[in-house]
Structure formats: structure tokens, C-alpha cells
Scaffold this motif. Sequence first.
Motif, PDB file in Angstrom:
ATOM      1  N   TRP A  76     -11.762 -12.692 -25.740  1.00 51.86           N
ATOM      2  CA  TRP A  76     -11.098 -13.960 -25.381  1.00 51.86           C
ATOM      3  C   TRP A  76     -11.867 -14.675 -24.260  1.00 51.86           C
ATOM      4  O   TRP A  76     -12.172 -15.862 -24.332  1.00 51.86           O
ATOM      5  CB  TRP A  76      -9.657 -13.670 -24.917  1.00 51.86           C
ATOM      6  N   GLN A  77     -12.212 -13.918 -23.224  1.00 50.87           N
ATOM      7  CA  GLN A  77     -12.883 -14.527 -22.068  1.00 50.87           C
ATOM      8  C   GLN A  77     -14.279 -15.012 -22.438  1.00 50.87           C
ATOM      9  O   GLN A  77     -14.741 -16.027 -21.933  1.00 50.87           O
ATOM     10  CB  GLN A  77     -12.961 -13.531 -20.901  1.00 50.87           C
ATOM     11  N   THR A 215     -13.433 -24.869 -16.539  1.00 47.55           N
ATOM     12  CA  THR A 215     -14.565 -23.976 -16.252  1.00 47.55           C
ATOM     13  C   THR A 215     -14.081 -22.846 -15.357  1.00 47.55           C
ATOM     14  O   THR A 215     -13.456 -23.092 -14.320  1.00 47.55           O
ATOM     15  CB  THR A 215     -15.678 -24.733 -15.497  1.00 47.55           C
ATOM     16  N   SER A 216     -14.379 -21.639 -15.774  1.00 49.72           N
ATOM     17  CA  SER A 216     -14.049 -20.496 -14.928  1.00 49.72           C
ATOM     18  C   SER A 216     -15.116 -20.420 -13.830  1.00 49.72           C
ATOM     19  O   SER A 216     -16.312 -20.361 -14.123  1.00 49.72           O
ATOM     20  CB  SER A 216     -14.061 -19.232 -15.788  1.00 49.72           C
ATOM     21  N   LEU A 217     -14.662 -20.445 -12.588  1.00 44.86           N
ATOM     22  CA  LEU A 217     -15.583 -20.574 -11.445  1.00 44.86           C
ATOM     23  C   LEU A 217     -16.754 -19.589 -11.488  1.00 44.86           C
ATOM     24  O   LEU A 217     -17.908 -19.970 -11.281  1.00 44.86           O
ATOM     25  CB  LEU A 217     -14.773 -20.391 -10.139  1.00 44.86           C
ATOM     26  N   VAL A 218     -16.458 -18.340 -11.801  1.00 48.24           N
ATOM     27  CA  VAL A 218     -17.485 -17.297 -11.687  1.00 48.24           C
ATOM     28  C   VAL A 218     -18.620 -17.474 -12.703  1.00 48.24           C
ATOM     29  O   VAL A 218     -19.711 -16.929 -12.536  1.00 48.24           O
ATOM     30  CB  VAL A 218     -16.822 -15.896 -11.815  1.00 48.24           C
ATOM     31  N   THR A 219     -18.369 -18.272 -13.763  1.00 47.78           N
ATOM     32  CA  THR A 219     -19.390 -18.437 -14.804  1.00 47.78           C
ATOM     33  C   THR A 219     -20.455 -19.473 -14.428  1.00 47.78           C
ATOM     34  O   THR A 219     -21.440 -19.646 -15.143  1.00 47.78           O
ATOM     35  CB  THR A 219     -18.749 -18.888 -16.142  1.00 47.78           C
ATOM     36  N   LEU A 220     -20.247 -20.176 -13.318  1.00 44.78           N
ATOM     37  CA  LEU A 220     -21.149 -21.291 -13.002  1.00 44.78           C
ATOM     38  C   LEU A 220     -22.524 -20.852 -12.519  1.00 44.78           C
ATOM     39  O   LEU A 220     -23.501 -21.581 -12.658  1.00 44.78           O
ATOM     40  CB  LEU A 220     -20.495 -22.207 -11.958  1.00 44.78           C
ATOM     41  N   ASP A 221     -22.591 -19.680 -11.932  1.00 47.56           N
ATOM     42  CA  ASP A 221     -23.886 -19.179 -11.452  1.00 47.56           C
ATOM     43  C   ASP A 221     -23.773 -17.656 -11.327  1.00 47.56           C
ATOM     44  O   ASP A 221     -22.754 -17.165 -10.818  1.00 47.56           O
ATOM     45  CB  ASP A 221     -24.200 -19.802 -10.080  1.00 47.56           C
ATOM     46  N   PRO A 222     -24.791 -16.916 -11.776  1.00 47.92           N
ATOM     47  CA  PRO A 222     -24.684 -15.444 -11.713  1.00 47.92           C
ATOM     48  C   PRO A 222     -24.399 -14.937 -10.292  1.00 47.92           C
ATOM     49  O   PRO A 222     -23.722 -13.916 -10.121  1.00 47.92           O
ATOM     50  CB  PRO A 222     -26.063 -14.970 -12.188  1.00 47.92           C
ATOM     51  N   SER A 223     -24.888 -15.658  -9.276  1.00 43.73           N
ATOM     52  CA  SER A 223     -24.684 -15.179  -7.902  1.00 43.73           C
ATOM     53  C   SER A 223     -23.210 -15.227  -7.488  1.00 43.73           C
ATOM     54  O   SER A 223     -22.801 -14.540  -6.552  1.00 43.73           O
ATOM     55  CB  SER A 223     -25.514 -16.011  -6.917  1.00 43.73           C
ATOM     56  N   TYR A 224     -22.401 -16.015  -8.212  1.00 43.48           N
ATOM     57  CA  TYR A 224     -20.978 -16.117  -7.831  1.00 43.48           C
ATOM     58  C   TYR A 224     -20.220 -14.818  -8.119  1.00 43.48           C
ATOM     59  O   TYR A 224     -19.155 -14.581  -7.566  1.00 43.48           O
ATOM     60  CB  TYR A 224     -20.287 -17.298  -8.534  1.00 43.48           C
ATOM     61  N   GLY A 275       3.780  -5.024 -21.665  1.00 43.56           N
ATOM     62  CA  GLY A 275       2.737  -5.910 -21.133  1.00 43.56           C
ATOM     63  C   GLY A 275       1.425  -5.698 -21.859  1.00 43.56           C
ATOM     64  O   GLY A 275       0.750  -6.644 -22.282  1.00 43.56           O
ATOM     65  N   TYR A 276       1.043  -4.428 -22.025  1.00 44.71           N
ATOM     66  CA  TYR A 276      -0.222  -4.119 -22.712  1.00 44.71           C
ATOM     67  C   TYR A 276      -0.195  -4.647 -24.151  1.00 44.71           C
ATOM     68  O   TYR A 276      -1.130  -5.284 -24.631  1.00 44.71           O
ATOM     69  CB  TYR A 276      -0.459  -2.606 -22.764  1.00 44.71           C
ATOM     70  N   VAL A 277       0.919  -4.343 -24.846  1.00 45.41           N
ATOM     71  CA  VAL A 277       1.008  -4.687 -26.272  1.00 45.41           C
ATOM     72  C   VAL A 277       1.054  -6.204 -26.462  1.00 45.41           C
ATOM     73  O   VAL A 277       0.339  -6.768 -27.300  1.00 45.41           O
ATOM     74  CB  VAL A 277       2.256  -4.000 -26.904  1.00 45.41           C
ATOM     75  N   ALA A 278       1.891  -6.871 -25.670  1.00 49.30           N
ATOM     76  CA  ALA A 278       2.031  -8.326 -25.827  1.00 49.30           C
ATOM     77  C   ALA A 278       0.728  -9.045 -25.482  1.00 49.30           C
ATOM     78  O   ALA A 278       0.333 -10.009 -26.159  1.00 49.30           O
ATOM     79  CB  ALA A 278       3.170  -8.837 -24.953  1.00 49.30           C
ATOM     80  N   THR A 279       0.027  -8.565 -24.464  1.00 52.70           N
ATOM     81  CA  THR A 279      -1.224  -9.222 -24.052  1.00 52.70           C
ATOM     82  C   THR A 279      -2.291  -9.069 -25.138  1.00 52.70           C
ATOM     83  O   THR A 279      -2.982 -10.030 -25.497  1.00 52.70           O
ATOM     84  CB  THR A 279      -1.728  -8.637 -22.707  1.00 52.70           C
ATOM     85  N   GLU A 280      -2.393  -7.856 -25.678  1.00 50.45           N
ATOM     86  CA  GLU A 280      -3.394  -7.650 -26.746  1.00 50.45           C
ATOM     87  C   GLU A 280      -3.082  -8.533 -27.961  1.00 50.45           C
ATOM     88  O   GLU A 280      -3.979  -9.176 -28.520  1.00 50.45           O
ATOM     89  CB  GLU A 280      -3.436  -6.175 -27.176  1.00 50.45           C
ATOM     90  N   THR A 281      -1.823  -8.580 -28.342  1.00 52.80           N
ATOM     91  CA  THR A 281      -1.454  -9.405 -29.512  1.00 52.80           C
ATOM     92  C   THR A 281      -1.716 -10.882 -29.219  1.00 52.80           C
ATOM     93  O   THR A 281      -2.222 -11.616 -30.082  1.00 52.80           O
ATOM     94  CB  THR A 281       0.035  -9.197 -29.868  1.00 52.80           C
ATOM     95  N   ALA A 282      -1.377 -11.304 -28.018  1.00 56.18           N
ATOM     96  CA  ALA A 282      -1.586 -12.712 -27.654  1.00 56.18           C
ATOM     97  C   ALA A 282      -3.054 -13.093 -27.828  1.00 56.18           C
ATOM     98  O   ALA A 282      -3.388 -14.094 -28.476  1.00 56.18           O
ATOM     99  CB  ALA A 282      -1.148 -12.944 -26.209  1.00 56.18           C
ATOM    100  N   PHE A 283      -3.942 -12.274 -27.261  1.00 57.24           N
ATOM    101  CA  PHE A 283      -5.366 -12.609 -27.276  1.00 57.24           C
ATOM    102  C   PHE A 283      -6.027 -12.379 -28.641  1.00 57.24           C
ATOM    103  O   PHE A 283      -7.066 -12.953 -28.931  1.00 57.24           O
ATOM    104  CB  PHE A 283      -6.120 -11.818 -26.200  1.00 57.24           C
TER     105      PHE A 283
END
Length: 390
Positions: A76-77, A215-224, A275-283
Amino acid sequence: MNYLFNEIIDRKDGLGLKWNHLEQAFGSEEILPMWVADMDYANPQPIIDSLKKVLDGRILGYTAPPESLYNAIIHWQKERHQMELSKDSILFSPGVVPSIALIIQALTNEQDAILIHDPVYTPFSNMITLNKRRLVRSPLLIENNQFKMNFKDIEKKIIEEKVKLFILCNPQNPGGRVWSKKELTTLAELCKKHGVLIISDEIHGDLIFSPHQFTSLVTLDPSYQDFVLTLSAATKTFNIAGVKLSMIYIQNPKLYEQVSYYQECIEHSGLNTFGYVATETAFSKCEPWLKELMINLSDNLETITTCFDTELPNVSYMKPEGTYLFWFDCSSLRLTDEELMEHFVRVGKIALNSGAAYGPGGSQYLRLNFAAPKELVEEGLKRIKLAFEN
Ligand SMILES: Cc1ncc(COP(=O)(O)O)c(C=O)c1O
């Protein structure tokens, strides 16, 4: 329009905070709840089915997060946010707010300064002060009815207050801004320059209105990856806040160790099965539902802005670029923040969130949650008009 999003589900007999806590929070039960940020839509059917399957097993014992859950999250990510994760950069937590508390405890000391925007989601400041850290706020600017970051102020505060940690909300709650790449890069560069860690709360990151792009902040530059910790969950996007599961993504192994050690100290290794089951199904199975949801939310937003533009032309508002939250200015009523809430409850018979709760910069604003069937949104608008007209 998908009929599922038009169904009005009676939530009054359930345990839900939004519909069953009105007397305690507003002093009246006979009001329309458009406050707490969950949605009045039925959950995606695959999530209901997967939870029923758990119950059909008839034993609710301890659970460990399965490999398939990690894979669903990583996929997903990567697909949606171009984020490269491996299993050993993912931690689970009962929620984004508990994760903020955990990280504050693991990576800062008492009296350390922590910077947030003003206004911003209320628990940010609560977690800072309850954990005896120093709360520093940088007021957001308003330009063309949208929030803008004040980078001069942010750098000044970082230096003067010796800030250790910045907590970012992207997309922004309550204003619905989806921060641009440029804004995020400027912020991250300032934090990098001054050795400030960043928590990026991206819980609303999948609730984006076209043509805006998250935009996910951490993806903008590897150094982040060295100094950004990302918080995410399926709970807001798929309306499953009650299952209490969220994720912490930490790509810096040293920070990961520090935070996971703290989790061990409070024994957070085994969390909620649902939580585990619902999150996996959601994604893994619910992207089509999310597409329908966004069509529905866009339609509601259009209804709201048309109503404000034509029938309340003197009331300014921020058109959200993401989230399902609508932030509007009530200063024309010339009431105190307390009177404002009382007025909307008594005259409008509607439960909204008080802007003042989000920090001094939220004074005179109210926040409307428009994730509800159109009929309820239209009823809410009638009540808001009534409050403005009386
Ligand atoms: C920005 C933001 N972060 C976190 C949360 C809550 O997260 P959780 O329920 O996982 O603690 C919300 C809920 O409204 C939110 O708006």
C-alpha cells in the motif's frame, strides 16, 4: 453515486462516541453530531466479512501480526505513496496518538521543547504537556483562505527554544491543507539543518481531493529517513477507528531500536486481533471502496461550499484539499468561543468541534465533519444557517 454512502445507519444504540456522548460533551442529546472524526458510513464489506471470519473461529486468543499484514502495508505504502518500507521498519501501535506519546517518551526528555503548528489537532499539545515537555507553537498564516507555514517563525522558534522535535500534521487537521512538496521540503531542510526530529502524522494521507496530491514527507529525499518518523493507519480512511491499530514507520535503525525498546518496556508487542485483521483487509481489498468514498466526500464538499457561497456569503471558510473536515470562521457572530459553542448547540441543534480547542489560532472557528450521508449533511447545513441567522 454509490447507494451505500446514502444509507442512514442508526448509531444511537451503539457505543460510538460521536452519537452517544452528546449529553456529556454538549449538554444535550437532541443535536445532530457532526464532530468526532469518524464517518457515518458502513464499513467496507470485506472488512466486516474478515472480522466475522475471526468470530466464526470461536476462540479469541493472542495474535501476532501475520506476514501477510506486513506485505499489505508495504504494498500500500509503495503503490500509493512511493514509500519504500521493509518489515524491520514497521512497528504497530494502538493508535497514532499513543504513538506520539511513545515517541515523545522514547526520544525526548522532560522539559525538551517540541514544536507544533497553531492551530492543529488537539492531542498534539496534550501529549506534549502531559508528558512534561515544553509546548512551542508556530502560528500558521492564512493566505487566500488557506493555511500557510511561517518558515521564518519556525526557524526562529527552533533556535530560540532549542527545539528537539517537530510534530507535523499532513494533511492538516483542522484546515484540510495537503502540504506541497515545496513546503514539506523547506520544513524538512530547516529541521535537518538544526538537528530536529520530525513526527509526520499522515493518518489522513489517503483522503485527498483531486487534483491535490499528497506527499509523504520521508519520501522527498533519502536523507530524511534519518530524522523523520511517519505515523499512519487504515483507521481514518476505512472508518475503523474502534479497532485501534496504527503503524509507525522508522527507517533509521537507531531510532527504530530506541522506540521499539520503549514499546517493549510497556509490552506493546501483541495488539488487537481485530486491528490486525481489519487493517490487512483494508489495505488488500478495499481500494475500490475508497474510490467511491472520495466521490461521495467530494460531492458533499461541493454541496457545502455552494451553500456557504450562496447563502452565507459573509462567512469565510477553508476549502479542504484533503480530510473530511470543514473549517469555518464564526467571528461575524461576535461571540466568545464558549458562547459560540453554546449558540450552535442551542439555536442550531448541531454538535461541531470548537476551533479554540486546536490552539489559540483556532479561536472563532468551528470544525464540521462532513463524512455522512448527503441527507445528514444537508440537515447540518440547515442548522448552521439557522445559527448564523439568529
Ligand atoms: C491528525 C490526526 N491524528 C491522529 C488521529 C487519531 O488517531 P488514533 O485514533 O489512531 O489515535 C486523528 C483523529 O481524528 C487525527 O485527525
